[in-house]
Enzyme design. Structure first.
Site, PDB file in Angstrom:
ATOM      1  CB  SER A 138      -0.849  -0.011   1.285  1.00 55.82           C
ATOM      2  OG  SER A 138      -1.508   1.205   1.476  1.00 55.82           O
ATOM      3  CE1 TYR A 151      -3.848  -1.962   5.211  1.00 63.93           C
ATOM      4  CE2 TYR A 151      -2.891   0.178   4.699  1.00 63.93           C
ATOM      5  CZ  TYR A 151      -3.390  -1.041   4.284  1.00 63.93           C
ATOM      6  OH  TYR A 151      -3.435  -1.339   2.952  1.00 63.93           O
TER       7      TYR A 151
END
Length: 181
Positions: A138, A151
């Protein structure tokens, strides 16, 4: 003999689309997901396109599930050419708002799952002296984001893990590593 690919997290999104793309390019695809009840959309696409995709159960948070899936594929085909570590889950809470269980879960799904799936396929790739491991990370693995630090931390860990492996495994065993942000 066809090259084969194991893709995690294929019940929807990037994993489902990657399964269809690899199959359209002539790969034998092992599309894995933890909950086979969510395979309906993929099954419909397989039927529509007469694609060489086999759906397998694999929960990236359970080592026994990972080992069973990898062993089943190797017993069937004798090899795994490509692993796509796609399974993951978003998580947007601050550290203070998160329970211990949530912190462990976000790390297990987004980081440990990548490590344990990679660990399961590496011995076979080393033996065949070739392979490709692709990990979907990501932008959150490159740049920290507010209210999303747990995250991001897991995705940063994947980036470092892949870079570390590539630094010595690629040249010695012809196994390539890629991250897709």
């Amino acid at each position: 003999m066809k090259r084969n690919v194991l893709i995690t997290g294929t019940s929807s999104g990037v994993g489902l689309e990657a399964s269809l793309l690899f199959a359209s390019k002539g790969y034998k695809v092992y599309a894995s997901m933890r909950n086979l009840a969510k395979a309906t959309a993929l099954k419909e696409k397989i039927k529509e396109g007469d694609l060489d995709i086999e759906i397998v159960e694999l929960d990236v948070t359970k080592i026994d599930s990972i080992k069973k899936a990898v062993e089943t594929i190797v017993e069937k085909d004798g090899k795994i050419d490509v692993l796509v570590n796609n399974a993951g889950a978003g998580f947007a809470k601050t550290t203070e708002q998160s329970s211990e269980e949530e912190i462990r879960w976000v790390t297990d799904v987004n980081y440990h799952g990548v490590v344990f799936c990679t660990q399961a396929v590496l011995p076979y790739m080393r033996k065949q002296r070739s392979g490709q491991i692709i990990s979907v990370t990501s932008v959150g693995g490159l740049v920290g984001q507010p209210f999303n630090e747990l995250y991001c931390g897991a995705k940063f860990a994947v980036e470092g893990y892949m870079e570390g492996l590539a630094s010595y495994v690629t040249d010695a065993f012809n196994i390539n590593f890629s991250c897709v942000e």
